[in-house]
Structures are given as C-alpha cells and as structure tokens.
Design an enzyme around this catalytic site. Structure first.
Site, PDB file in Angstrom:
ATOM      1  N   ASP A  96       1.957  14.684  -7.123  1.00 21.90           N
ATOM      2  CA  ASP A  96       2.300  13.877  -5.973  1.00 21.90           C
ATOM      3  C   ASP A  96       3.193  14.714  -5.109  1.00 21.90           C
ATOM      4  O   ASP A  96       3.713  15.743  -5.530  1.00 21.90           O
ATOM      5  CB  ASP A  96       3.270  12.661  -6.454  1.00 21.90           C
ATOM      6  CG  ASP A  96       4.451  13.240  -7.128  1.00 21.90           C
ATOM      7  OD1 ASP A  96       4.757  14.055  -8.111  1.00 21.90           O
ATOM      8  OD2 ASP A  96       5.427  12.763  -6.452  1.00 21.90           O
ATOM      9  N   GLU A 160       7.244  12.550  -9.394  1.00 22.97           N
ATOM     10  CA  GLU A 160       8.197  13.460  -9.325  1.00 22.97           C
ATOM     11  C   GLU A 160       9.131  13.364  -8.206  1.00 22.97           C
ATOM     12  O   GLU A 160      10.240  13.162  -8.020  1.00 22.97           O
ATOM     13  CB  GLU A 160       7.773  15.086  -9.642  1.00 22.97           C
ATOM     14  CG  GLU A 160       9.248  15.878  -9.892  1.00 22.97           C
ATOM     15  CD  GLU A 160      10.014  16.334  -8.764  1.00 22.97           C
ATOM     16  OE1 GLU A 160      11.100  16.690  -8.650  1.00 22.97           O
ATOM     17  OE2 GLU A 160       9.143  16.425  -7.600  1.00 22.97           O
ATOM     18  N   GLU A 161       8.401  13.341  -7.009  1.00 20.37           N
ATOM     19  CA  GLU A 161       9.187  13.064  -5.671  1.00 20.37           C
ATOM     20  C   GLU A 161       9.898  12.111  -5.273  1.00 20.37           C
ATOM     21  O   GLU A 161      10.788  12.165  -4.619  1.00 20.37           O
ATOM     22  CB  GLU A 161       8.203  13.483  -4.425  1.00 20.37           C
ATOM     23  CG  GLU A 161       7.325  14.928  -4.457  1.00 20.37           C
ATOM     24  CD  GLU A 161       8.333  15.825  -4.487  1.00 20.37           C
ATOM     25  OE1 GLU A 161       9.504  16.066  -4.229  1.00 20.37           O
ATOM     26  OE2 GLU A 161       7.865  17.240  -4.288  1.00 20.37           O
TER      27      GLU A 161
END
Length: 458
Positions: A96, A160-161
């Site tokens: 991502d 994750e972001e």
C-alpha cells in the site's frame, strides 16, 4: 558519489536482473493501492496483493496466501523452505502507498514509473513496493549462486500507511504464522545515498481526529459574528496549543527533552533534504537528531473547513482536524494517546464541545544493533558498499508492526533496512528510488542471508 564495483558473483547476478526489476516495479507501481476506499477503489489494493502473491509463487514459494486482516485490508504471505536445520528469516514489505497528493506537483504521473536523471519516479517506488522488489532480487541472486541457505517467510502488508493495525491484530491472533529467527524489515533506508545504514529506532505514532462544535448551524457573520462562538477559530486555538513559541511539541504531561546519542544530522543537510525555503527557520530545540528520532512530534495532517474558493461570510458551527503524534522509543503510544486526548479537551476554549476519535496507533521500536544478525548485516553491507562501514541511525517514521513482532517473538533479531533515503522524498510529490541503491541493497540482503546461515551453523 561514484560507486565502486563489487567483486562478488551475487552482485553480478543482481546487476543482470535490474532490467527485469525495473519492469516489475513498473507493474507494481501502476496499482493505485492507497488503502482508503474513500480515495481509491479497494480493487486497486486487491490487484496489487494478487500481483505480489503471483510473484511469490513464481519464485517457488509454498503456502502462498492472500488473507483478510481485521482492518479490512489484505496481506500476502509466502513460505520458501530452506535446507534442513537452517534458520528461518522473515522478510517484510508493504504494497500500500500514500495518496499521490497534489497531482499538479508531480513531474510525471505518480502511478507510472518514470526514469529521470538516473532515478525511477513513482508513488511507492521507494516506500515500499521497491522494498518487495529488493527481496525478490536478493532471493533470485542466491538461487543463481548455490541456492537460498535459509528458510524464508515473506509478509507483505496492505495497510501500513494507514496505521490501522490490521496485520498487527492478525499476527497477534495467529502468532505461529510469522515466527522466525531473524526479521528483515525492508521499509527504512540509508542515511544518504551510498552510505549503508541500518535503522536503530523508530518512533511510534498515534492518530486522532478532533471535532469542535459550537452552534446548531452556520450563521451570517455580519449578523452574529463577534458574539457567536466560531468553531474554526476554536479549533485553531486548540491546534496552536500543541506547539511552543519555537515550534517544539508541547502536549501536557508528555516528556520532550530526550537526546539522541548516535549518528548526527547537521542542520545544513536537513535544510537541503527537507527543502526548507530560504529564510524559514527550523522548529524545535536540541539537535536535529534529537527532534527527529528522540522526541515526540505533532503534525496537523488535515483540516475540514470551508475552502477559500466558494467561501461564504459565515460563522462556522463545526470544524475538524486530524492530528498525528510521533512517539519516540521509551514512551508508550497508548499513554501518549491519553495525554494528547486530555490536552485537546483541556485546551478547547469557550466551553465548545469537543470530540476526539482515535484512528490509528503504533508503538515505537528500539533495535539491538549489537546482535549477531547485525554483525552479519554489517559484513554484507561492507561488501555491497566497498569502503563504507555500516552506520546506525534513527528514523522519525513509524512501522507499528515492529513492536508487535518484537513482543510476539522476543528471541527474534529484527533488522531495518530499505530504500527510503532522503532523495527518495517518500510521502511527497515526485517520490523516487535510486536504482543503484536498489541494486546494492539487494546484494547486501542476499549476502546477509548467506552470512546469517553460516553464523547459525557455528
């Protein structure tokens, strides 16, 4: 700096694979895999996850799966068995990416990998789709030079972001999945291009949304302005309370005076890397390294209020902001969340109603750079970067999974490397990756896996 040639067969193999790596990174960057369906279709993330899974299968990984995590994102897992008795190494990356921000600010389309001035530009090129390609290159080089000497697990995260914790919660519920002797997090980077660096610490983070309400609805500013409480003005006062006069973060009860003892970051270098405009001062106190790696830092990352274009002469009834607080090692992110929430409530003026919602949280991380795995990595980096010694630096960003893995597998050695050096401009417009860094870090990772296997054989 001009790179010296590497006298190592693995390096020659990686060099021969770089055109393939560029083609693959081009395909992977093309997925608009922002893990927020309000901004980009979920199908883009799903397609990226499928691409990653197919790539693992093509490299002989078994037990490849794409699984849903509690935050609604998908992660990709694969296992490549090693020789009998060999240690297992977990390789991490995420597919991502951050939103592309201002499209007009990009010199080339963000989701089209574009070569320019010796770098490859595109969203995710360094953070962290390039990290997955790095893992593939390292494994391919080993397979071409005697085989992969360790068992390899690969986990590629899908949110994750966003900091929403999907993979962390899944790992906690399925702790057997990611067990390993060593874990390589391919999501950080060198302090400078050409200077091999491992990341010794990560700040954690907490993400909050704060909403201020003062009126049942907007009012005409000529008829009611001056007495009617303006929610936007109240929010501005709340946000201003989070910084001292010099710009230092000030959250009531949160310590902000720690000092960084390792590699230092000169103000001149930081100004250049951060592209600070001439005449504009840096904020905060202490060294730059103190501010980036050892102390909390608050950032207002978004505000909901009327845009200038189309604005009407109204007293605003409601206003909302999203706040990111980076939490250094030695502090607890959950406690920092409580302190920040209490601060926002205490500093809201005029009796305005305030609502605080937590939307993300991750703990800070401190690595043991004296561990045997780091010795193996230092030896590998010395070969991949002739004439340079491994450096250890902090990283102001957050990888919440690190603390989760450290808690789940306390005996595992966790190393943090990657491609996100300052010129990469991750999270900004014109993100890029240095193909030279990709090549050399892939060599280093391959050599690390070989060194680590030897060290475990005694």
């Amino acid at each position: 700096m001009t790179a010296q040639p590497i006298a190592e067969p693995i390096a020659a193999t990686v060099a021969s694979l770089m055109s393939r790596a560029k083609a693959e990174l081009t395909e992977l960057v093309a997925f608009q895999s922002v893990a927020d369906p309000a901004q980009f279709p979920r199908s883009e993330c799903e397609a990226a996850a499928t691409w990653v899974a197919d790539a693992l299968r093509s490299e002989g990984f078994t037990d490849v799966s794409v699984f849903d995590t509690p935050d609604g994102s998908q992660s990709v897992y694969g296992y490549l068995p090693g020789p009998e008795g060999a240690p297992t190494v977990l390789l991490y990356a995420h597919y991502d990416v951050q939103p592309p921000l201002d499209l007009a600010g990009w010199d080339s389309p963000p989701f089209e990998l574009t070569e320019r001035d010796g770098r490859w530009y595109g969203r995710g090129a360094a953070d962290c789709k390039g990290g997955f390609i790095m893992h593939l290159l390292a494994l391919r080089a080993l397979k071409a030079n005697g085989g992969v000497p360790v068992g390899v697990k690969v986990i590629v995260e899908g949110s994750e972001e966003q900091g929403t914790g999907g993979l962390e919660r899944y790992a906690e519920a399925h702790p057997e999945l990611l067990t390993a002797d060593a874990i390589v997090i391919g999501d950080t980077g060198n302090f400078r291009v050409g200077l091999p660096t491992v990341t010794a610490s990560l700040r954690g983070m907490t993400m909050l949304r704060v909403q201020v309400d003062t009126l049942a609805g907007n009012l005409h500013s000529g008829q009611f302005g001056g007495a009617a409480p303006d929610a936007l003005a109240a929010l501005i006062r709340v946000l201003d309370s989070l910084r001292a006069e010099d710009g230092s973060t000030t959250v009531d009860g949160l310590a902000a005076d720690a000092e960084w003892q390792g590699l230092q970051y000169s103000e001149e270098d930081f100004r250049r890397d951060a592209r600070v405009l001439d005449g504009v001062e840096l904020i905060g106190s202490g060294t730059v390294a103190d501010r980036l790696w050892a102390r909390p830092a608050v950032t207002v990352i978004g505000i909901d209020c009327p845009p200038v274009v189309g604005a009407t002469p109204s007293v605003q009834a409601t206003a909302r902001a999203q706040i990111s607080l980076r939490v250094p090692p030695g502090q607890d992110a959950a406690e920092a969340t409580k302190l920040l929430t209490a601060h926002l409530q205490a500093h809201t003026p005029w009796g305005a109603r305030v609502t605080v919602e937590q939307v993300g949280q991750g703990q800070p991380f401190q690595a043991d750079v004296a561990s045997p795995a780091y010795t193996s990595m230092a030896e590998a980096l010395a070969v991949a970067y002739p004439g340079e010694e491994m450096q250890a630096a902090g990283m102001g960003g957050s990888i919440p999974l690190c603390s989760t893995l450290g808690a789940l597998y306390p005996q595992a050695e966790i190393l943090l490397i990657g491609l996100s050096e300052p010129e990469a401009q991750i999270h900004a417009v014109n993100e890029s990756v240095s193909p030279e860094e990709l090549e050399r870090m892939s060599v280093a990772e391959a050599l690390f896996l070989r060194n680590y296997a030897r060290s475990k054989r005694g």
